[in-house]
Design a protein around this motif. Structure first.
Motif, PDB file in Angstrom:
ATOM      1  N   PRO A  24       0.779  -1.134  -0.086  1.00  0.00           N
ATOM      2  CA  PRO A  24       0.017  -0.152   0.013  1.00  0.00           C
ATOM      3  C   PRO A  24       0.817   1.288   0.022  1.00  0.00           C
ATOM      4  N   TRP A  25       2.229   1.068   0.416  1.00  0.00           N
ATOM      5  CA  TRP A  25       3.015   2.301   0.164  1.00  0.00           C
ATOM      6  C   TRP A  25       3.568   2.345  -1.119  1.00  0.00           C
ATOM      7  N   ALA A  73      -0.862   5.963  -4.998  1.00  0.00           N
ATOM      8  CA  ALA A  73      -1.420   5.006  -4.136  1.00  0.00           C
ATOM      9  C   ALA A  73      -2.229   5.693  -2.941  1.00  0.00           C
ATOM     10  N   ALA A  81     -10.178   3.111   0.723  1.00  0.00           N
ATOM     11  CA  ALA A  81      -9.982   2.012   1.376  1.00  0.00           C
ATOM     12  C   ALA A  81      -9.946   2.004   2.912  1.00  0.00           C
ATOM     13  N   ALA A  82      -9.215   2.934   3.472  1.00  0.00           N
ATOM     14  CA  ALA A  82      -9.057   3.102   4.943  1.00  0.00           C
ATOM     15  C   ALA A  82     -10.261   3.319   5.248  1.00  0.00           C
ATOM     16  N   ALA A 135      -7.193  -2.919  -2.764  1.00  0.00           N
ATOM     17  CA  ALA A 135      -6.846  -2.180  -1.761  1.00  0.00           C
ATOM     18  C   ALA A 135      -7.863  -2.554  -0.549  1.00  0.00           C
ATOM     19  N   ASP A 166      -9.605  -4.741   2.009  1.00  0.00           N
ATOM     20  CA  ASP A 166      -9.137  -6.020   2.851  1.00  0.00           C
ATOM     21  C   ASP A 166     -10.285  -6.641   3.463  1.00  0.00           C
ATOM     22  N   GLN A 168      -5.694   4.279  -1.240  1.00  0.00           N
ATOM     23  CA  GLN A 168      -5.646   3.602   0.076  1.00  0.00           C
ATOM     24  C   GLN A 168      -6.631   4.685   1.049  1.00  0.00           C
TER      25      GLN A 168
END
Length: 256
Positions: A178-179, A189, A196-197, A229, A231, A193
Motif C-alpha cells: 500500500p506504500w 497509491a 479503502a481505509a 486495496a 481488505d 488507500q
C-alpha cells in the motif's frame, strides 16, 4: 423500458424486459448525448417508458429530453429522492439534498432481488460508490439509512494535490504494497488507500451499530481500481443504480 444512470462524468444505460436488465453500456456524456449513444438508439425499438437518474446537470437532462422526443415521442421520467420508499428511510431531513444516485443504491441494496434467490435475509450494508466523488452510505437491515460520507474520487483527489505542487503525474496504478517508493506513485497509491481505509473504518463502526457483520457493496466507474486495496469481503455490482431504477419502476406506475 429504457433505464439511464447519468453521473457527473459517465452515462450508463440499459433496457429492461421481463423484470431483468439487459447489457449495460457505459460512455462519457460530456454534458450531452454522444454520437455513439445516438447510433445505438437508432437501432433500438421504441421503449414503453424511460426512467432516469441524473446528477449530471440540467444541460444533459435537456439534451436527453430532446433526443427521446425526436426518436420516440417520449419524455424521460427523472426520478427524485423520497424520504421513505421501498422499505428504505433516508437519514436526511431534506430528501432533495440527498443525491438520487445514492438513494437508488440504497433502494437496490435493500431489495430482496439483489440476492440470487431473492429470499436471503437482509443485512446491514455499507455502499461504496467510487466515481468522480466517492460516496459511502450506511444502511441497517431494517431499511434505516444512518447517513453517509463523501470524499473526492480517485482522480479528483490526485488532481487537487498535483495542481498545487510540482509532483509529476504518474498514470500507472499502484500494485503490491500500500506504500510507494517514489513521490508520484505515492500520490497515486494514497488516493486509493484513503478510500479503502475509510471503508474499513465505516465497516467497523457499522458492525458496532448493527450488532452484526455488514456486507460491503462496491459500485461506480472506479470500482476496479479499489479491488486490491479493500481488505474486507465485498460484492461488486456495477449496475447498482440501474437496479434501483428498476425497483422504482416496478413500484411507481407509468404516469398519465
Amino acid at each position: 423500458m429504457l433505464l439511464l444512470d447519468i453521473g457527473n462524468t459517465n452515462l450508463r444505460w440499459t433496457t429492461q424486459a421481463a423484470g431483468r436488465l439487459g447489457e449495460v453500456r457505459i460512455l462519457r456524456h460530456g454534458g450531452g448525448m454522444t454520437l455513439d449513444l445516438l447510433a445505438a438508439w437508432e437501432a433500438l425499438g421504441a421503449p414503453s417508458r424511460i426512467l432516469v437518474s441524473n446528477v449530471g446537470g440540467a444541460a444533459v437532462a435537456e439534451s436527453l429530453r430532446r433526443v427521446t422526443r425526436a426518436y420516440w415521442g417520449l419524455d424521460p421520467e427523472f426520478v427524485s429522492t423520497r424520504a421513505d420508499f421501498g422499505g428504505v428511510r433516508i437519514a436526511y431531513a431534506e430528501p432533495a439534498r440527498f443525491g438520487v444516485d445514492r438513494w437508488l443504491t440504497l433502494i437496490a441494496a435493500h431489495a430482496p432481488a439483489l440476492d440470487d434467490a431473492g429470499t436471503a435475509p437482509r443485512q446491514p450494508t455499507l455502499i461504496l460508490d467510487a466515481g468522480t466523488a466517492a460516496t459511502f452510505d450506511l444502511l441497517l437491515a431494517d431499511g434505516r439509512h444512518l447517513g453517509g460520507l463523501i470524499l473526492p474520487g480517485i482522480e479528483m483527489m490526485r488532481n487537487s494535490l498535483l495542481a498545487g505542487t510540482q509532483i509529476p503525474r504518474i498514470e500507472s496504478e499502484p500494485v503490491g504494497d500500500p506504500w510507494a517508493q517514489d513521490t508520484g506513485t505515492a500520490v497515486a497509491a494514497g488516493s486509493v488507500q484513503a478510500i479503502a481505509a475509510l471503508a474499513r473504518r465505516l465497516l467497523d463502526r457499522l458492525t458496532e451499530q448493527a450488532g452484526a457483520t455488514p456486507r460491503l457493496l462496491l459500485t461506480g466507474g472506479d470500482a476496479q481500481r479499489l479491488r486490491s486495496a479493500l481488505d474486507r469481503p465485498f460484492q461488486e455490482i456495477p449496475d447498482l443504480v440501474l437496479r434501483g431504477l428498476l425497483q422504482v419502476a416496478e413500484r411507481i406506475p407509468l404516469s398519465g
